[in-house]
Design an enzyme around this catalytic site. Sequence first.
Site, PDB file in Angstrom:
ATOM      1  CB  THR A 243      -0.906   0.005   1.248  1.00 31.99           C
ATOM      2  OG1 THR A 243      -1.746  -1.143   1.192  1.00 31.99           O
ATOM      3  CG2 THR A 243      -1.758   1.263   1.304  1.00 31.99           C
ATOM      4  CB  CYS A 328      25.123   3.859   6.214  1.00 37.04           C
ATOM      5  SG  CYS A 328      23.966   4.968   5.436  1.00 37.04           S
TER       6      CYS A 328
END
Length: 404
Positions: A243, A328
């Site tokens: 969705t 990261c």
Amino acid sequence: MKLPIYLDYAATCPVDERVVKKMMEFLSIDGNFGNPASRSHKFGWQAEEAVDVARNHIADLIGADSREIVFTSGATEADNLALKGVMRFYQTKGKHLITCKTEHKAILDTCRQLEREGFEVTYLDPKSDGLIDLEELKSVIRDDTVLVSIMHANNEIGVVQDIAKIGEICRERKVLFHTDATQSVGKLPINLSELKVDLLSMSSHKLYGPKGIGALYVCRKPRVRLEAIIHGGGHERGMRSGTLPVHQIVGMGEAYRIAKEEMATEMPRLTALRDRLYNGLKDIEETYVNGSMEQRLGNNLNISFNYVEGESLMMALRDIAVSSGSACTSASLEPSYVLRALGLNDELAHSSIRFTVGRYTTEEEIDYSIGLVKSAVKKLRDLSPLWDMFKEGIDLNSIEWTHH
């Protein structure tokens, strides 16, 4: 002026107030909370329309067709979808992929996974300025090469690759070309109707939009096919099921719309701030800029301060938010693999700091930061026996260090 000063815009950005305002319209019962896949009522139609508008804003910024934009959970997923999706779809054509050693971990770790699946990866060495050698790229393309993935602008050193030329080389050799443009979208003009780029990854939170949403541009002409890596209701033309998070998509769309509007005035301002910072720091002895200063993002400065440990320097700079390496991988104390790939020794790679300026950075903050960095570097060097030896003219490389 508010402390601490944020100079880590390459890691993430605050969400622009205008974006927040727009997103709030798509969350609660008073707003437009529908599922864009609900085709049977007004709630769904309104949500679908909002997604279409956002998709168009994103396409406009990069000179693409809105049907070429596939929403993902971020640039990491977009990189995964591009590499795994293409290599798996075209594996009967070949199993060879080319990338560079200075790519983001989202590319390098995906390549490692593909190697485990039986694909073959060539990792190019960058030149000392961070740019790849185009002649070397030409020489490693083989008959079974399917894809070349080279990032547009590097997240650590801000070096900008010539994606127009790389695209020409790939198109000529009938090889697909993917570029990770997470850092460059909205900072550099990108026109995909002219560039020979087949796939391009982008993110929202590096451009003052929300985290958790990104997109992959997938070229329609010539058509690029890929195998989905997430399966479910067949959303995003079957390339990425799930969705659609309307509020995040609307936020990304608004952020990209603002970037397109303001890029022409904002980038010169950021470049001037970066240059002001550089001019304030370049006179410190034994400092080196990492990566080309000519082919570089205007908001990035990555400097090594020799004889100062990067982590200690960051601790000493408590009032400035900066990083060593990318967000990261900054949790590990390994020296930056990007800087090691440029040929820096461990010591210089360990002493690097990345400063990245952004929309809310002011001249006052830059001047304050210059003073802070200067005094911190001086203080740490005063504590360093290596600095004393260097000042006495001793060649530290010639010393034999022994373990006791």
